[in-house]
Design an enzyme around this catalytic site. Structure first.
Site, PDB file in Angstrom:
ATOM      1  CD  GLU A 145      71.091   1.862  65.772  1.00  0.00           C
ATOM      2  OE1 GLU A 145      70.470   2.660  66.488  1.00  0.00           O
ATOM      3  OE2 GLU A 145      70.644   0.779  65.415  1.00  0.00           O
ATOM      4  CB  CYS A 150      76.537  -2.766  60.178  1.00  0.00           C
ATOM      5  SG  CYS A 150      75.112  -2.014  59.432  1.00  0.00           S
ATOM      6  CB  CYS A 198      66.810   7.070  56.406  1.00  0.00           C
ATOM      7  SG  CYS A 198      66.876   6.684  54.646  1.00  0.00           S
ATOM      8  CB  CYS A 222      61.828   1.638  53.755  1.00  0.00           C
ATOM      9  SG  CYS A 222      62.953   2.052  52.415  1.00  0.00           S
ATOM     10  CB  CYS A 280      63.267   0.984  57.628  1.00  0.00           C
ATOM     11  SG  CYS A 280      64.867   1.547  58.195  1.00  0.00           S
ATOM     12  N   GLY A 323      70.484   5.329  57.603  1.00  0.00           N
ATOM     13  CA  GLY A 323      70.705   6.290  56.534  1.00  0.00           C
ATOM     14  C   GLY A 323      70.813   5.670  55.161  1.00  0.00           C
ATOM     15  CB  SER A 340      73.393  -1.485  51.679  1.00  0.00           C
ATOM     16  OG  SER A 340      72.037  -1.810  51.533  1.00  0.00           O
ATOM     17  CB  SER A 376      67.453  -2.258  49.897  1.00  0.00           C
ATOM     18  OG  SER A 376      68.464  -2.332  50.850  1.00  0.00           O
ATOM     19  CG  ASN A 418      65.571  -7.657  64.142  1.00  0.00           C
ATOM     20  OD1 ASN A 418      64.871  -8.084  65.073  1.00  0.00           O
ATOM     21  ND2 ASN A 418      66.852  -7.418  64.258  1.00  0.00           N
ATOM     22  CB  CYS A 435      68.377  -0.682  59.897  1.00  0.00           C
ATOM     23  SG  CYS A 435      68.626   0.760  59.001  1.00  0.00           S
TER      24      CYS A 435
HETATM   25  N1  SAH Z   1      69.513   2.777  53.219  1.00  0.00           N
HETATM   26  C1  SAH Z   1      70.278   1.683  52.776  1.00  0.00           C
HETATM   27  C2  SAH Z   1      71.212   1.139  53.810  1.00  0.00           C
HETATM   28  C3  SAH Z   1      70.696   1.065  55.205  1.00  0.00           C
HETATM   29  S1  SAH Z   1      69.341  -0.056  55.476  1.00  0.00           S
HETATM   30  C4  SAH Z   1      69.389   0.595  52.226  1.00  0.00           C
HETATM   31  O1  SAH Z   1      68.177   0.679  52.404  1.00  0.00           O
HETATM   32  O2  SAH Z   1      69.906  -0.304  51.603  1.00  0.00           O
HETATM   33  C5  SAH Z   1      70.193  -1.595  55.394  1.00  0.00           C
HETATM   34  C6  SAH Z   1      69.309  -2.813  55.207  1.00  0.00           C
HETATM   35  O3  SAH Z   1      68.603  -3.089  56.423  1.00  0.00           O
HETATM   36  C7  SAH Z   1      68.277  -2.635  54.133  1.00  0.00           C
HETATM   37  O4  SAH Z   1      68.276  -3.707  53.240  1.00  0.00           O
HETATM   38  C8  SAH Z   1      67.005  -2.571  54.937  1.00  0.00           C
HETATM   39  O5  SAH Z   1      65.922  -2.959  54.191  1.00  0.00           O
HETATM   40  C9  SAH Z   1      67.301  -3.468  56.100  1.00  0.00           C
HETATM   41  N2  SAH Z   1      66.403  -3.303  57.231  1.00  0.00           N
HETATM   42  C10 SAH Z   1      65.795  -2.185  57.686  1.00  0.00           C
HETATM   43  N3  SAH Z   1      65.022  -2.436  58.764  1.00  0.00           N
HETATM   44  C11 SAH Z   1      65.129  -3.766  59.002  1.00  0.00           C
HETATM   45  C12 SAH Z   1      64.560  -4.659  59.963  1.00  0.00           C
HETATM   46  N4  SAH Z   1      63.755  -4.233  60.913  1.00  0.00           N
HETATM   47  N5  SAH Z   1      64.880  -5.970  59.885  1.00  0.00           N
HETATM   48  C13 SAH Z   1      65.748  -6.422  58.942  1.00  0.00           C
HETATM   49  N6  SAH Z   1      66.310  -5.645  58.010  1.00  0.00           N
HETATM   50  C14 SAH Z   1      66.006  -4.318  58.040  1.00  0.00           C
HETATM   51 FE1  SF4 Z   2      66.405   4.411  54.695  1.00  0.00          FE
HETATM   52 FE2  SF4 Z   2      67.458   2.023  54.133  1.00  0.00          FE
HETATM   53 FE3  SF4 Z   2      65.707   2.344  56.145  1.00  0.00          FE
HETATM   54 FE4  SF4 Z   2      64.853   2.531  53.652  1.00  0.00          FE
HETATM   55  S1  SF4 Z   2      65.727   0.708  54.636  1.00  0.00           S
HETATM   56  S2  SF4 Z   2      64.330   3.954  55.319  1.00  0.00           S
HETATM   57  S3  SF4 Z   2      66.573   3.511  52.665  1.00  0.00           S
HETATM   58  S4  SF4 Z   2      67.735   3.216  56.004  1.00  0.00           S
END
Ligand code: SAH
Ligand code: SF4
Length: 345
Positions: A89, A102, A109, A113, A116, A156, A188, A211, A287, A330
């Site tokens: 997406e 974005c 991924c 985390c 996520c 990713g 990022s 992050s 979120n 994400c």
């Molecule tokens: N993998 C990379 C880039 C993709 S994630 C990274 O982790 O930086 C991009 C950002 O979205 C990250 O900072 C992540 O922590 C955040 N993110 C993931 N899930 C989220 C959610 N449910 N609400 C808000 N931010 C979120």
């Molecule tokens: Fe992957 Fe970024 Fe999500 Fe962590 S926050 S699982 S690195 S996409």
């Protein structure tokens, strides 16, 4: 077969030289793809028939079409089905300074985390540079406007797909490609130390966002498994090296999770960690998603946290909450679609 959209100008020049043609043809092809936006090699009317036939033999020329679009006042969310049936997406955000997209860099991924959706779904495969770029072309086609800013912050971990992500940056930055200024491009990462060091030598002035999400190892390890591999000391050292080489201000993202990483003590620890660094902190209200138990920090806590950072003279903002009612964070739309999808199989 490799998609023509996957090639940097240099690769295309090499290709033309390898088939005994002049290398300026690369720029001609680029202008058909990115300026005139053709759909087939046959439309490249200033190319010889023999060259067109050769291109058809060696490359495909297929674009991405969204299978679902959700639109809100300031956000559009696009779901794409890839040629092998997987989904990714993109999120388009309308700002007063322009439009930013974005984009996703992988399907799922592997960083895992805990908060996520993309991590929960695990990596199925890397995206090609073409698949990243075609997200932009498809969205531009939908909104009939050029996109001014690109953030590689969708599904990713971009530094787990380093070559293709950096090639993608070369293509979109090229004046005959999408001509998106490097200062308008942000990558990022969750903090893959060797790649941050490699990126310090990448000769494009692209923004880097880290992050961080926690100010100490213990807490970070609890929510981000990658933190067990690269401790904060090592991460911060790599960031300092990156800064010394590039002179570019780093962005730190800090997701606000209720009762997990949002204590005032955590805010003070964060200030201590970032002391003296030329950086920018972006607090991201979490979120919430139905599959994960974390909650978004309370508003007043986010503000108190913000105040502490600001009083320490660190530049800090609270991210505007884009599209939480259309699952804009994400991986959320994709995860919904996959659930839906499973019901039909
Ligand atoms: N993998 C990379 C880039 C993709 S994630 C990274 O982790 O930086 C991009 C950002 O979205 C990250 O900072 C992540 O922590 C955040 N993110 C993931 N899930 C989220 C959610 N449910 N609400 C808000 N931010 C979120
Ligand atoms: Fe992957 Fe970024 Fe999500 Fe962590 S926050 S699982 S690195 S996409």
């Amino acid at each position: 077969m490799r998609n023509i959209y996957d090639l940097t100008v240099e690769e295309l020049e090499e290709y033309f030289l390898s088939i005994g043609e002049k290398k300026f043809k690369a720029i001609q092809v680029y202008s058909w793809l990115y300026d005139k936006r053709v759909d087939s090699f046959d439309q490249m009317t200033d190319m010889k028939k023999t060259v067109i036939e050769k291109l058809k033999e060696d490359f495909s020329i297929s674009k991405l079409k969204p299978v679902k679009i959700e639109k809100d006042e300031l956000v559009n969310k696009y779901l794409f089905e890839l040629s092998d049936g997987l989904y990714v997406e993109s999120v388009l955000m309308l700002h007063d300074y322009g439009t930013s997209i974005c984009i996703s860099s992988q399907v799922g991924c592997n960083m895992g985390c805990k908060f996520c959706e993309s991590g929960r779904l695990k990596k199925q495969r890397d995206l090609t540079s073409a698949e990243m770029l075609l997200q932009i072309l498809a969205v531009e086609e939908d909104i009939k406007t050029r996109i001014s800013h690109v953030v590689i912050m969708g599904i990713g971990e971009p530094f787990d797909n380093y070559e293709r992500v950096t090639n993608f940056i070369k293509i979109i930055n090229h004046p005959k490609g999408l001509s998106i200024g490097s200062r308008h491009i942000t990558v990022s990462t969750s903090g893959i130390v060797p790649k941050i060091l490699e990126f310090a030598d990448f000769p494009y002035q692209v923004n880097l966002a880290i992050s961080l999400h926690a100010p100490n190892d213990q807490l970070r390890e609890q929510i981000m498994p990658i933190a067990k591999k690269y401790k904060l000391k090592e991460l911060m050292d790599a960031i300092k090296t990156y800064y010394n080489k590039t002179n570019r201000r780093i962005t730190f993202e800090y997701i606000m999770l209720d009762n997990v990483n949002d204590s005032l003590e955590n805010a003070r620890e964060l200030c201590e960690l970032l002391k003296g660094l030329n950086c920018y902190v972006n607090l991201i209200p979490y979120n919430e998603t139905e599959n994960i138990q974390y909650k978004r920090s309370k508003n007043n806590r986010i503000l108190e946290f913000y105040d502490i950072i600001k009083k320490n003279n660190i530049v800090v903002t609270i991210r505007r909450e884009f599209g939480s009612n259309i699952s804009a964070a994400c991986g959320q739309l994709r995860s919904k679609k996959e659930n839906l999808w499973k019901h039909f199989i």
